[in-house]
Design an enzyme around this catalytic site. Structure first.
Site, PDB file in Angstrom:
ATOM      1  N   ASP A   8       8.675  -3.548   3.543  1.00  0.00           N
ATOM      2  CA  ASP A   8      10.236  -3.810   3.653  1.00  0.00           C
ATOM      3  C   ASP A   8      10.651  -3.785   5.026  1.00  0.00           C
ATOM      4  O   ASP A   8       9.996  -3.434   5.923  1.00  0.00           O
ATOM      5  CB  ASP A   8      11.117  -2.362   2.708  1.00  0.00           C
ATOM      6  CG  ASP A   8      12.555  -2.455   3.198  1.00  0.00           C
ATOM      7  OD1 ASP A   8      12.888  -3.385   2.878  1.00  0.00           O
ATOM      8  OD2 ASP A   8      12.840  -1.362   3.822  1.00  0.00           O
ATOM      9  N   ASP A  10      14.491  -3.476   6.714  1.00  0.00           N
ATOM     10  CA  ASP A  10      15.458  -2.530   7.130  1.00  0.00           C
ATOM     11  C   ASP A  10      15.205  -1.213   6.701  1.00  0.00           C
ATOM     12  O   ASP A  10      14.905  -0.945   5.423  1.00  0.00           O
ATOM     13  CB  ASP A  10      16.789  -3.078   6.394  1.00  0.00           C
ATOM     14  CG  ASP A  10      17.362  -4.376   7.022  1.00  0.00           C
ATOM     15  OD1 ASP A  10      18.027  -4.397   7.929  1.00  0.00           O
ATOM     16  OD2 ASP A  10      16.899  -5.558   6.349  1.00  0.00           O
ATOM     17  N   ASP A 212      11.806   2.131   1.724  1.00  0.00           N
ATOM     18  CA  ASP A 212      12.967   3.312   2.033  1.00  0.00           C
ATOM     19  C   ASP A 212      14.038   3.174   1.215  1.00  0.00           C
ATOM     20  O   ASP A 212      14.960   4.346   1.051  1.00  0.00           O
ATOM     21  CB  ASP A 212      13.421   2.999   3.667  1.00  0.00           C
ATOM     22  CG  ASP A 212      14.572   2.011   3.676  1.00  0.00           C
ATOM     23  OD1 ASP A 212      15.764   2.348   4.025  1.00  0.00           O
ATOM     24  OD2 ASP A 212      14.171   1.290   3.245  1.00  0.00           O
TER      25      ASP A 212
END
EC number: 3.6.1.-
Length: 272
Positions: A8, A10, A212
């Site tokens: 991922d 961001d 996240d």
């Protein structure tokens, strides 16, 4: 040893200032030296990610738009998934009880109805930006996703409204606490990674992944080794309590973990 690493962006690979750290770039280069396939799996647009890869001279596969597009190392489109036109029409034309801003994506870019300069802070690294349009005149064909950005509590209430209107005709997920996404049914990073691994002749067991947010859930839960960031959404940690938690993105925790994995593969890891 894993043969593919999926990241991922961001809140995971990017630091809070939305830049890639030098340690992270060095570690990505080390992975390529070991012939480990790199894949960036992000909600960001393919146009932006292709620009970033070109600037960094990185060879990587791309899963963009939270799984709506998959591109090869050469930029060839391997997979696409769009919102049905009737779903896009309903979301764009309905009067929702929300203060959130609406953002529409297709292969030509990112579109919204008014200037919101604060949102561009997340794109300082690439310079990617929205185009201002009358959203009611947006072509309904080939819309990849629609996002709402705003206060989390407001978005949670909006999620209920959207589900009541759409039912099972779309997939709703939080890509961040302040971003609610409307995606095609069955569209997520995990499903897109399945398509990519089949293309490469790999299995999901051959993959490691880092994330996240709730848009990483399916990907993290399906690979051989999934890792949750220390700064992750609490909902993600609750959904996948069996997965290890590493450090914070501000400390380039992915690089920290992978350096240990490359140098001391048989020793236990501590995020400290």
């Amino acid at each position: 040893m894993a043969r593919l690493a999926a990241f991922d962006m961001d809140g995971t690979l990017l630091m809070p200032d939305h830049h890639l750290g030098e340690k992270t770039l060095s570690t990505l280069a080390r992975l390529r030296e070991r012939d480990i396939t790199l894949t960036f799996a992000t909600g960001r647009h393919a146009l932006e990610m292709q620009h970033i890869l070109g600037a960094l001279s990185l060879d990587a596969y791309l899963i963009t738009g939270n799984g709506t597009r998959v591109h090869s190392l050469e930029g060839e489109l391997l997979h696409r998934d769009d919102l049905p036109a009737d779903v896009a029409e309903l979301v764009l034309y309905q009067q929702w009880d929300t203060r959130a801003s609406m953002h529409i994506f297709n292969d030509d870019g990112w579109f919204t109805g008014k200037e919101i300069p604060a949102l561009l802070q997340a794109f300082v690294y690439s310079g990617f930006r929205y185009q201002i349009i009358d959203v009611k005149k947006m072509p309904l064909g080939s819309v990849t996703k629609i996002c709402f950005c705003g206060d989390h509590d407001d978005l949670t209430r909006l999620q209920i409204q959207l589900y009541e209107a759409l039912g099972e005709r779309a997939h709703l997920c939080f890509s961040a606490t302040d971003c609610l996404e409307v995606l095609p049914v069955g569209c997520n990073k995990g499903a897109a990674l399945t398509v990519l691994t089949q293309h490469l002749g790999l299995s999901l067991r051959d993959c490691m992944a880092f994330g996240d947010a709730m848009n990483d859930r399916e990907m993290l839960g399906s690979v051989g080794s999934g890792f949750i960031m220390g700064n992750a959404m609490p909902q993600l940690r609750a959904e996948l309590p069996h997965l290890p938690v590493i450090g914070h993105c501000r400390n380039q925790a992915v690089s920290h973990y992978l350096t240990h994995w490359l140098d001391y593969p048989h020793l236990p890891y501590s995020p400290e």
